[in-house]
Design an enzyme around this catalytic site. Structure first.
Site, PDB file in Angstrom:
ATOM      1  N   HIS A 108       0.852  -1.199   0.000  1.00  0.00           N
ATOM      2  CA  HIS A 108       0.000   0.000   0.000  1.00  0.00           C
ATOM      3  C   HIS A 108       0.880   1.238   0.000  1.00  0.00           C
ATOM      4  O   HIS A 108       2.078   1.164   0.268  1.00  0.00           O
ATOM      5  CB  HIS A 108      -0.883   0.015   1.263  1.00  0.00           C
ATOM      6  CG  HIS A 108      -0.092   0.153   2.535  1.00  0.00           C
ATOM      7  ND1 HIS A 108       0.535  -0.909   3.148  1.00  0.00           N
ATOM      8  CD2 HIS A 108       0.213   1.245   3.288  1.00  0.00           C
ATOM      9  CE1 HIS A 108       1.169  -0.484   4.229  1.00  0.00           C
ATOM     10  NE2 HIS A 108       0.998   0.824   4.336  1.00  0.00           N
ATOM     11  N   ARG A 168       7.438  -9.394  15.351  1.00  0.00           N
ATOM     12  CA  ARG A 168       7.916  -8.068  14.930  1.00  0.00           C
ATOM     13  C   ARG A 168       6.901  -7.014  15.347  1.00  0.00           C
ATOM     14  O   ARG A 168       5.701  -7.277  15.378  1.00  0.00           O
ATOM     15  CB  ARG A 168       8.090  -8.059  13.406  1.00  0.00           C
ATOM     16  CG  ARG A 168       8.460  -6.725  12.833  1.00  0.00           C
ATOM     17  CD  ARG A 168       8.923  -6.836  11.385  1.00  0.00           C
ATOM     18  NE  ARG A 168       9.331  -5.522  10.932  1.00  0.00           N
ATOM     19  CZ  ARG A 168       8.519  -4.653  10.348  1.00  0.00           C
ATOM     20  NH1 ARG A 168       7.263  -4.975  10.097  1.00  0.00           N
ATOM     21  NH2 ARG A 168       8.963  -3.451  10.012  1.00  0.00           N
TER      22      ARG A 168
HETATM   23  C1  LIG Z   1      -4.713   8.375   8.912  1.00  0.00           C
HETATM   24  C2  LIG Z   1      -4.912   7.170   8.432  1.00  0.00           C
HETATM   25  C3  LIG Z   1      -4.024   6.496   7.449  1.00  0.00           C
HETATM   26  C4  LIG Z   1      -4.488   5.058   7.465  1.00  0.00           C
HETATM   27  C5  LIG Z   1      -5.961   5.248   7.653  1.00  0.00           C
HETATM   28  C6  LIG Z   1      -6.015   6.269   8.825  1.00  0.00           C
HETATM   29  C7  LIG Z   1      -5.644   5.555  10.129  1.00  0.00           C
HETATM   30  C8  LIG Z   1      -4.840   4.262   9.887  1.00  0.00           C
HETATM   31  C9  LIG Z   1      -3.874   4.324   8.700  1.00  0.00           C
HETATM   32  C10 LIG Z   1      -3.451   2.946   8.185  1.00  0.00           C
HETATM   33  C11 LIG Z   1      -2.256   2.322   8.920  1.00  0.00           C
HETATM   34  C12 LIG Z   1      -1.907   0.957   8.282  1.00  0.00           C
HETATM   35  C13 LIG Z   1      -1.868   1.016   6.749  1.00  0.00           C
HETATM   36  C14 LIG Z   1      -3.093   1.773   6.205  1.00  0.00           C
HETATM   37  C15 LIG Z   1      -3.133   1.708   4.679  1.00  0.00           C
HETATM   38  C16 LIG Z   1      -4.345   1.266   6.893  1.00  0.00           C
HETATM   39  O1  LIG Z   1      -5.045   0.336   6.542  1.00  0.00           O
HETATM   40  O2  LIG Z   1      -4.537   2.011   8.049  1.00  0.00           O
HETATM   41  C17 LIG Z   1      -3.069   3.192   6.742  1.00  0.00           C
HETATM   42  C18 LIG Z   1      -4.135   4.188   6.253  1.00  0.00           C
HETATM   43  C19 LIG Z   1      -3.649   4.970   5.036  1.00  0.00           C
HETATM   44  O3  LIG Z   1      -2.526   5.464   5.020  1.00  0.00           O
HETATM   45  O4  LIG Z   1      -4.426   5.042   4.094  1.00  0.00           O
HETATM   46  O1  LIG Z   2       5.253  -2.696   9.753  1.00  0.00           O
HETATM   47  C1  LIG Z   2       5.775  -2.076   8.845  1.00  0.00           C
HETATM   48  O2  LIG Z   2       6.984  -2.106   8.635  1.00  0.00           O
HETATM   49  C2  LIG Z   2       4.935  -1.245   7.904  1.00  0.00           C
HETATM   50  C3  LIG Z   2       3.772  -0.574   8.599  1.00  0.00           C
HETATM   51  C4  LIG Z   2       3.037   0.335   7.670  1.00  0.00           C
HETATM   52  O3  LIG Z   2       3.294   0.402   6.490  1.00  0.00           O
HETATM   53  C5  LIG Z   2       1.939   1.183   8.191  1.00  0.00           C
HETATM   54  O4  LIG Z   2       1.592   1.073   9.391  1.00  0.00           O
HETATM   55  O5  LIG Z   2       1.409   1.996   7.403  1.00  0.00           O
HETATM   56 FE   LIG Z   3       2.314   2.125   5.517  1.00  0.00          FE
END
Ligand SMILES: C=C1C[C@]23C[C@H]1CC[C@H]2[C@@]12CCC[C@@](C)(C(=O)O1)[C@H]2[C@@H]3C(=O)O
Ligand SMILES: O=C(O)CCC(=O)C(=O)O
Ligand SMILES: [Fe+2]
Length: 360
Positions: free
Chosen positions: A224, A291
């Site tokens: 992503h 991790r």
């Molecule tokens: C401020 C944000 C950014 C979010 C949504 C919201 C809170 C959680 C973030 C994440 C974190 C993990 C990867 C991601 C792809 C996800 O699934 O949740 C991120 C997403 C994004 O960057 O789009």
């Molecule tokens: O765990 C990681 O190294 C990646 C985590 C990440 O991409 C995210 O939280 O958006």
């Molecule tokens: Fe990320």
């Protein structure tokens, strides 16, 4: 009162295909977690993600170059103390080691941002990811009271301190990243009169990846880009983060002692008018080691329009993206996932052609 992120997903509830069972003690990979054979091109490469010392007199140029060529770099001498990193790691470990019934009391609501659960993007995949997440946007108080009715306040204090320090660092990094494109503090109105960035929003994402019996067929966090200006990631000593480098393939970002990973997000890609790529990344898992990673997702005030900066737009560089707020962009991501960026692209025959090429 700064605007918040809490209403960003109101119109976009997530509907997960699966319930999250307690998978941490499984001896074998269930079919629901078996992704088809992952690509094998994550081979060792000589060239790695740049490591930049923030005290280096050339830091500005080094950061600019890393942003253009990789969209990601690691920093050292960033001013975040080891003891704070240890505290956030141990707080995260305490959280993930709670019994599953306890963690589920702090579940993220389908249309909310904060809480325990699968990564939001899980709904786009038919297979489950080998990870647990906890998202914090705003105060962790309500959820932490559920998790630790007796001693929530010590954990809240760690989160608050970490968030404050990370926001500060993120602001410094944003000015460095934009500074090397010739952008100065006066160029961004929403940053405030002195560029103090006091109304910016951020969220913390705690990720836990248990050791996995069949790591080659599992996926910790699917590929992503982040819907942020920039993201600062702390990872413990187990590697797992990989970034996609054009022409090379997946490159592992090895944990370095005291280091933090910084990556360009979709919104910085937009305001830089495409100068900085928003890097595609993922997390793989390990057979014997668990991790932990903690991401600070940093963005502008959630309701201001952001768009390609006027200084970076001209006759030969037409704006590639239309104005959009962070809140609206998160809604876009919830709907279109990895096509969110192209959904904001300005439609000209040339841009349309480019976005078709990207999708293919
Ligand atoms: C401020 C944000 C950014 C979010 C949504 C919201 C809170 C959680 C973030 C994440 C974190 C993990 C990867 C991601 C792809 C996800 O699934 O949740 C991120 C997403 C994004 O960057 O789009
Ligand atoms: O765990 C990681 O190294 C990646 C985590 C990440 O991409 C995210 O939280 O958006
Ligand atoms: Fe990320």
């Amino acid at each position: 009162m700064p605007s918040t992120l809490s209403d960003a997903f109101k119109g976009h509830p997530v509907h997960h295909h699966h319930k999250h069972p307690d998978f941490t003690s499984l001896q074998e990979l269930p079919d629901s977690y078996a992704w088809t054979q992952l690509d094998e091109n994550s081979t060792a490469v000589c060239e790695g993600v740049p490591v930049i010392d923030l005290h280096d007199p050339n830091a500005l140029q080094l950061i600019g170059h890393a942003c253009k060529t990789w969209g990601v770099f690691q920093i050292i001498n960033h001013g975040i103390s080891t003891s704070l990193l240890e505290k956030i790691e141990s707080t995260s470990r305490s959280l993930f080691s709670l019994p599953i019934q306890q963690k589920l009391k702090a579940s993220r609501p389908p249309d909310g941002v904060s809480g325990y659960g699968l990564a939001r993007i899980s709904s786009f995949f038919s297979k489950l990811m080998w990870s647990e997440g906890f998202t914090i946007a705003g105060s962790p108080l309500d959820h932490f009271c559920q998790l630790w009715p007796e001693n929530y306040s010590q954990y809240c204090d760690v989160i608050d301190e970490y968030e404050r320090e990370m926001k500060n660092l993120a602001g410094r990094l944003m000015w460095l990243m934009l500074g090397s494109l010739g952008i100065t503090k006066g160029d961004i109105k929403w940053a405030g009169p002195k560029g103090e960035l006091k109304d910016t929003c951020s969220a913390l994402q705690l990720n836990y990846y248990p050791a996995c019996p069949d790591p080659d067929r599992a996926m910790g966090l699917a590929a992503h880009t982040d819907s942020t200006l920039l993201t600062i990631l702390y990872q413990n000593t187990t590697s797992g983060l990989q970034v996609l480098k054009e022409g090379t393939g997946w490159v592992t970002v090895p944990p370095i002692s005291g280091g933090l990973v910084v990556n360009v997000g979709d919104l910085l890609h937009i305001i830089s008018n495409g100068a900085y790529p928003s890097v595609l990344h993922r997390a793989v898992v390990n057979r014997t080691k668990n991790r932990l990673s903690i991401a600070c997702l940093y963005g502008p005030p959630s309701n201001v329009q952001i768009s390609p900066l006027p200084k970076l737009v001209g006759p030969s560089h037409p704006p590639l993206y239309r104005p959009i707020t962070w809140s609206e962009y998160l809604g876009n991501k919830a709907k279109h996932f990895n096509k969110a960026l192209s959904s904001v692209r300005v439609c000209t025959p040339l841009n349309d052609l480019n976005s078709i090429v990207e999708v293919v």
